[in-house]
Design a protein around this motif. Structure first.
Motif, short mmCIF file in Angstrom:
data_model
loop_
_atom_site.label_atom_id
_atom_site.label_comp_id
_atom_site.label_asym_id
_atom_site.label_seq_id
_atom_site.Cartn_x
_atom_site.Cartn_y
_atom_site.Cartn_z
N VAL A 80 0.84 -1.20 0.00
CA VAL A 80 0.00 0.00 0.00
C VAL A 80 0.87 1.25 0.00
O VAL A 80 0.60 2.21 -0.73
CB VAL A 80 -0.97 0.00 1.21
CG1 VAL A 80 -1.75 1.29 1.28
CG2 VAL A 80 -1.90 -1.20 1.14
N THR A 81 1.93 1.23 0.79
CA THR A 81 2.84 2.39 0.85
C THR A 81 3.46 2.65 -0.51
O THR A 81 3.54 3.80 -0.96
CB THR A 81 3.95 2.14 1.90
OG1 THR A 81 3.33 1.87 3.16
CG2 THR A 81 4.86 3.33 2.03
N GLU A 82 3.91 1.60 -1.18
CA GLU A 82 4.50 1.76 -2.50
C GLU A 82 3.47 2.27 -3.51
O GLU A 82 3.79 3.10 -4.36
CB GLU A 82 5.09 0.43 -2.98
CG GLU A 82 6.30 -0.02 -2.17
CD GLU A 82 6.67 -1.47 -2.42
OE1 GLU A 82 7.85 -1.80 -2.14
OE2 GLU A 82 5.83 -2.27 -2.88
N LEU A 83 2.25 1.77 -3.40
CA LEU A 83 1.20 2.21 -4.33
C LEU A 83 0.78 3.65 -4.07
O LEU A 83 0.41 4.37 -4.99
CB LEU A 83 -0.01 1.28 -4.24
CG LEU A 83 0.21 -0.14 -4.75
CD1 LEU A 83 -0.97 -1.02 -4.39
CD2 LEU A 83 0.47 -0.13 -6.25
N ALA A 84 0.85 4.08 -2.81
CA ALA A 84 0.44 5.45 -2.45
C ALA A 84 1.49 6.49 -2.85
O ALA A 84 1.15 7.66 -3.05
CB ALA A 84 0.18 5.53 -0.95
N ALA A 85 2.75 6.08 -2.98
CA ALA A 85 3.86 7.03 -3.20
C ALA A 85 3.63 8.05 -4.32
O ALA A 85 3.84 9.23 -4.11
CB ALA A 85 5.16 6.27 -3.42
N PRO A 86 3.17 7.66 -5.52
CA PRO A 86 3.06 8.65 -6.59
C PRO A 86 1.83 9.57 -6.47
O PRO A 86 1.70 10.51 -7.25
CB PRO A 86 2.97 7.81 -7.87
CG PRO A 86 2.59 6.46 -7.45
CD PRO A 86 2.96 6.30 -6.01
N PHE A 87 0.97 9.32 -5.52
CA PHE A 87 -0.28 10.08 -5.42
C PHE A 87 -0.23 11.08 -4.27
O PHE A 87 0.38 10.83 -3.24
CB PHE A 87 -1.47 9.14 -5.21
CG PHE A 87 -1.62 8.14 -6.32
CD1 PHE A 87 -2.15 8.53 -7.54
CD2 PHE A 87 -1.23 6.82 -6.15
CE1 PHE A 87 -2.28 7.62 -8.57
CE2 PHE A 87 -1.36 5.90 -7.17
CZ PHE A 87 -1.89 6.30 -8.39
N ASP A 88 -0.92 12.18 -4.47
CA ASP A 88 -1.05 13.19 -3.42
C ASP A 88 -2.32 12.90 -2.63
O ASP A 88 -3.28 13.65 -2.68
CB ASP A 88 -1.08 14.59 -4.04
CG ASP A 88 -1.07 15.68 -2.99
OD1 ASP A 88 -0.58 15.43 -1.88
OD2 ASP A 88 -1.57 16.79 -3.29
N MET A 89 -2.31 11.76 -1.95
CA MET A 89 -3.45 11.39 -1.11
C MET A 89 -2.96 10.53 0.04
O MET A 89 -1.85 10.01 0.00
CB MET A 89 -4.56 10.70 -1.91
CG MET A 89 -4.18 9.42 -2.60
SD MET A 89 -5.56 8.64 -3.49
CE MET A 89 -5.89 9.79 -4.77
N THR A 90 -3.80 10.41 1.03
CA THR A 90 -3.41 9.67 2.23
C THR A 90 -3.42 8.17 1.97
O THR A 90 -4.06 7.70 1.02
CB THR A 90 -4.38 9.98 3.38
OG1 THR A 90 -5.69 9.50 3.01
CG2 THR A 90 -4.43 11.47 3.69
#
Length: 113
Positions: free
Chosen positions: A32-42
């Protein structure tokens, strides 16, 4: 594939963030952390997107010690693609018929000149 499953699949694919997540997972599993990295969201917002994708059968989550990697599941995508393929074939046939008609009209115009 049932209509309900198609609805869930296409609803999941309708969001650009979820499509980007699927594109990332094509290269291999990710947390989840890796998937969240490129996005400006929590991270919780990304988790909500992942739940939608998981409910649609587009991803699965595993457990590897402390990691919970997500991976792409292709069965739902294949079923949606197969459903769309029927319409592609339909429209290809229609375009072929139109090409035939246009060629006949051109030949007719050429004969009348």
């Amino acid at each position: 594939m049932s209509v309900d499953a198609l609805d869930v699949t296409f609803a999941a694919l309708a969001d650009p963030t979820r499509r980007a997540i699927l594109a990332r997972l094509k290269t291999g599993e990710a947390t989840v952390t890796e998937l969240a990295a490129p996005f400006d969201m929590t991270q919780p917002a990304i988790s909500k997107h992942l739940k939608v994708l998981e409910r649609a059968g587009l991803i699965s989550r595993g457990r590897d010690r402390q990691r919970r990697p997500c991976r792409l599941e292709t069965a739902a995508l294949k079923e949606a693609t197969d459903w769309l393929e029927g319409y592609r074939s339909f429209w290809a046939d229609r375009y072929d018929n139109l090409d035939t008609l246009l060629n006949e009209l051109k030949e007719e115009d050429t004969r009348h000149e």
